[in-house]
Enzyme design. Structure first.
Site, short mmCIF file in Angstrom:
data_model
loop_
_atom_site.label_atom_id
_atom_site.label_comp_id
_atom_site.label_asym_id
_atom_site.label_seq_id
_atom_site.Cartn_x
_atom_site.Cartn_y
_atom_site.Cartn_z
N GLU A 433 0.93 -1.15 0.08
CA GLU A 433 0.00 0.27 0.17
C GLU A 433 0.65 1.31 0.05
OE1 GLU A 433 -2.24 -0.01 3.61
OE2 GLU A 433 -2.90 2.16 3.27
N ASP A 511 -1.23 -1.10 5.70
CA ASP A 511 -1.27 -0.70 7.07
C ASP A 511 -2.14 -1.29 8.15
OD1 ASP A 511 0.62 1.12 6.40
OD2 ASP A 511 -0.76 2.81 6.12
N ASP A 513 -4.40 -0.43 10.04
CA ASP A 513 -5.36 0.69 10.36
C ASP A 513 -6.82 0.26 9.48
OD1 ASP A 513 -4.83 1.71 8.09
OD2 ASP A 513 -4.20 3.65 8.89
N ASP A 515 -8.13 2.30 7.23
CA ASP A 515 -7.87 2.41 5.75
C ASP A 515 -6.97 1.24 5.25
OD1 ASP A 515 -9.11 4.75 5.39
OD2 ASP A 515 -7.13 5.96 5.15
#
Ligand code: 0RA
Length: 645
Positions: A433, A511, A513, A515
């Site tokens: 990403e 990541d 998280d 997102d």
């Protein structure tokens, strides 16, 4: 002691024991594997027998309970496993069913048995692979019982009470020396199979209870699955997050050449084809003759109708089979007496006679439907025409992707940092990403066998995009070219060619998280819809970067969960510094290698499809238009929620 009991161990029963030994020596030959999948297969094996009773009209309720100690109890109100003396074996039929491999359970010939695949190996396999098993049978006015350890009876079948009920209760504890990876049953996995079985066998009530856990109200996790309308309801469940374009689900039920055929289908506004096929309740992932029959019946009938309607008159190009299936969700379920299973995973039906039976059944019943529902018929033909037009556009885009792949090294995407290893089985690629994390990964990797392909931000949501838009998308084109995967053969314009796959491990690294998990889902959706073979082949993995770094002086350790973080902090006896990682970008190259990329230390999660109809439903929900169900699902599964808080 009299001479009688000795007779129990005739030559045949010794052979039976040897059979049971063989199951313990080569469990994978019988249940596929000894991992999570094989473990759950034990439950399916017993439940399949109960379902057989239901299909024969003797049973309407099946209960499965995960007990506090991790064992599983299945209970049905079928006829009960016969307990009378088995003449040839000289012991109770129950003992034969439980200890003889290949006895299969059924002595009567008129049930739909399964000769291949993983199902139908018999409850005796479950017994052989259990450290303890208890069978209780309600039959002939009595309650009968026998217990076993590692498949060996502890005592002859005995009556333990009286009852006018009928049925079978089996409690078993999987042997942890066989299932070394885990003996922990997953509630959701069992629930989705039981839900599927309830849809496939209308009228049967399936009840699942988990006694290991209580909910907020102090009650055991419990679900009841029951469907009066069968496949019709199954379609509504699967397509709940898509928008139908016809007034109702088309449901077809009949029998041709002694083959019961059931089909339900609907057209929706999406561009995906979603076919799920079953033979004797087994999901045939690889399709086969019943699916060919469905396709043939659908295409001929719709084509005939469309031609007669005159709606195709102005069309400048041919309509192909694919065009009739865009935006189609369908379930095909057939019952075949002696199914032949082929293919890599033995989930492809081979019986030739089934094609024409299904094709004829579908043609006849669909023809009637179109006659009786002219508005729906017109809507479907219009959708087919649109699909044909889009296909022409998509073909152009696809040709471009292919031309690029054909040019070896020169054709690789500029953003790909390739590895030096040429052998695909030894090579892996990280889909990362963002460009910045991509840079870190590039520095941190072992360039000999690890390649890096950075992906820009949120990749296209393929669930909502038309096929040609997908093939035109830069990031997606890069994935195709980097992986060396091409599309389209002479016979099948959508066939995937993975013979030249350049990396056998494809690792998605995002990541940790919200997102990141969204991007991970977008990438998985792409693989699920466009490169399912890679998921099925076990080529797709998810990297798991750590969530915390716990430091004290020169000591440091990474943690992947809150519990782990607290454990480490405690082992350092307090006074620690805790760093929370929100993104890959917060780690330097060395840290990223240490925690997430080094094959010696990392924890990769392999992506697999337990239940493909369920996976389909979840992707359509997560990535489709409807917001409320998505929010609900994310809230229920919000493993990242407190990380971002
Ligand atoms: C052998 C023969 C018959 C039924 C079964 C086995 C049977 C097995 C299982 C396993 C779980 N539940 C089950 N219920 C039945 C036929 C019985 C008859 O002919 O009466």
């Amino acid at each position: 002691m009299s001479e009688e009991p000795k007779k129990q161990y005739s030559a045949d029963s010794i052979q039976a024991l040897e059979g049971m030994e063989h199951v313990r020596m080569r469990p994978s030959m019988y249940i596929g594997d000894t991992g999570v999948r094989g473990l759950h297969h034990l439950v399916y094996e017993v439940v399949d027998n109960s379902i057989d009773e239901a299909m024969a009209g003797h049973c309407d309720t099946i209960k499965v309970t995960i007990n506090e100690d991790g064992s599983v109890t299945t209970e049905d109100n079928g006829r009960g496993i016969p307990i009378d003396l088995h003449k040839k074996e000289g012991v109770s039929a129950l003992e034969v069913v439980m200890t003889k491999i290949g006895a299969g359970g059924k002595f009567d010939k008129d049930s739909y048995k399964v000769s291949g695949g993983l199902h139908g190996v018999g409850v005796s396999c479950v017994n052989a692979l259990s450290s303890a098993l208890k069978a209780t049978v309600y039959r002939d006015g009595k309650i009968w019982e026998q217990e076993y350890e590692l498949g060996k009876p502890l005592y002859p079948v005995k009556p333990v009470g009286e009852s006018d009920k009928n049925g079978t209760i089996i409690t078993f504890k999987p042997d942890s020396s066989i299932f070394q990876q885990t003996v922990d049953f997953n509630y959701e996995t069992l629930a989705s199979r039981m839900r599927e079985l309830a849809f496939l066998n209308k009228g049967v009530t399936m009840i699942l209870t988990d006694k290991r856990e209580k909910d907020d109200k102090g009650e055991f996790l419990n679900e009841i699955f029951h469907s009066e309308e069968g496949l019709k309801e199954f379609i509504k469940f699967l397509d709940g997050n898509r928008e139908p374009i016809i007034s109702d689900v088309i449901a077809i039920e009949g029998e041709k050449n002694d083959i019961p055929v059931e089909v339900a289908m609907v057209y929706n506004t999406s561009f995906n084809e979603n076919l799920h096929s079953y033979v004797n309740n087994i999901n045939t992932h690889e399709g086969g003759t019943h699916l060919s029959g469905f396709r043939r019946g659908l295409t001929t009938t719709l084509k005939k109708y469309a031609d007669a309607s005159g709606m195709l008159d102005k069309l400048k190009f041919e309509i192909t089979g694919d065009d009739f299936r865009e935006g189609l969700t369908a379930i095909i379920s057939v019952k075949v007496a002696e199914p032949q299973f082929e293919g890599q995973t033995k989930t492809k039906l081979g019986n030739r006679e089934v094609t024409s039976a299904v094709s004829q059944a579908v043609s006849e019943m669909l023809e009637n439907y179109l006659e009786e529902n002219p508005n729906d018929a017109k809507t479907i033909v219009q959708k087919v025409i649109l699909a044909a037009q889009a296909r022409n556009a998509a073909k152009k885009a696809r040709d471009m992707v292919q031309r690029k792949t054909a040019m070896s090294i020169g054709g690789l995407p500029g953003k790909l940092s390739d590895c030096s290893e040429q052998d695909p089985t030894q090579s892996e690629v990280f889909l990362v990403e963002g460009d910045s994390a991509g840079g870190t990964a590039k520095q941190g990797r072992d360039r000999r066998f690890q390649a890096i392909l950075p992906l820009r931000g949120k990749i296209l949501n393929v669930e909502k995009a038309m096929t040609h838009r997908v093939f035109e998308n830069e990031e997606i084109k890069n994935i195709y070219t980097a992986l060396g995967v091409t599309i389209g053969t002479e016979e099948d314009s959508k066939a995937l060619n993975i013979d030249k796959l350049r990396y056998h491990k494809v690792v998605i690294m995002c990541d940790a998280d919200v997102d990141g998990s969204h991007i991970e889902t977008l990438i998985l959706t792409f693989f699920f819809r466009y490169m399912k073979e890679l998921i099925e082949g076990g080529n797709i993995y998810i990297a798991t970067p750590p969530l915390y770094l716990v430091k004290k002086g020169s000591k440091k350790r990474y943690a992947w969960s809150e519990e782990e973080r607290d454990e480490i902090a405690e082992s350092y006896s307090g006074g620690v510094q805790i760093q929370r990682y929100k993104g890959l970008g917060e780690m330097n190259a060395e840290q990223l290698w240490d925690t997430t990329m080094d094959p010696e230390k990392r924890k990769l999660r392999q992506v697999n499809i337990d239940n493909s109809s369920e996976a389909d439903r979840i992707f359509s929900m997560l990535m489709g238009d409807e917001v409320p169900p998505r929010r609900e699902f994310i809230e229920k599964n919000a493993k990242y929620a407190n990380i971002d808080a």
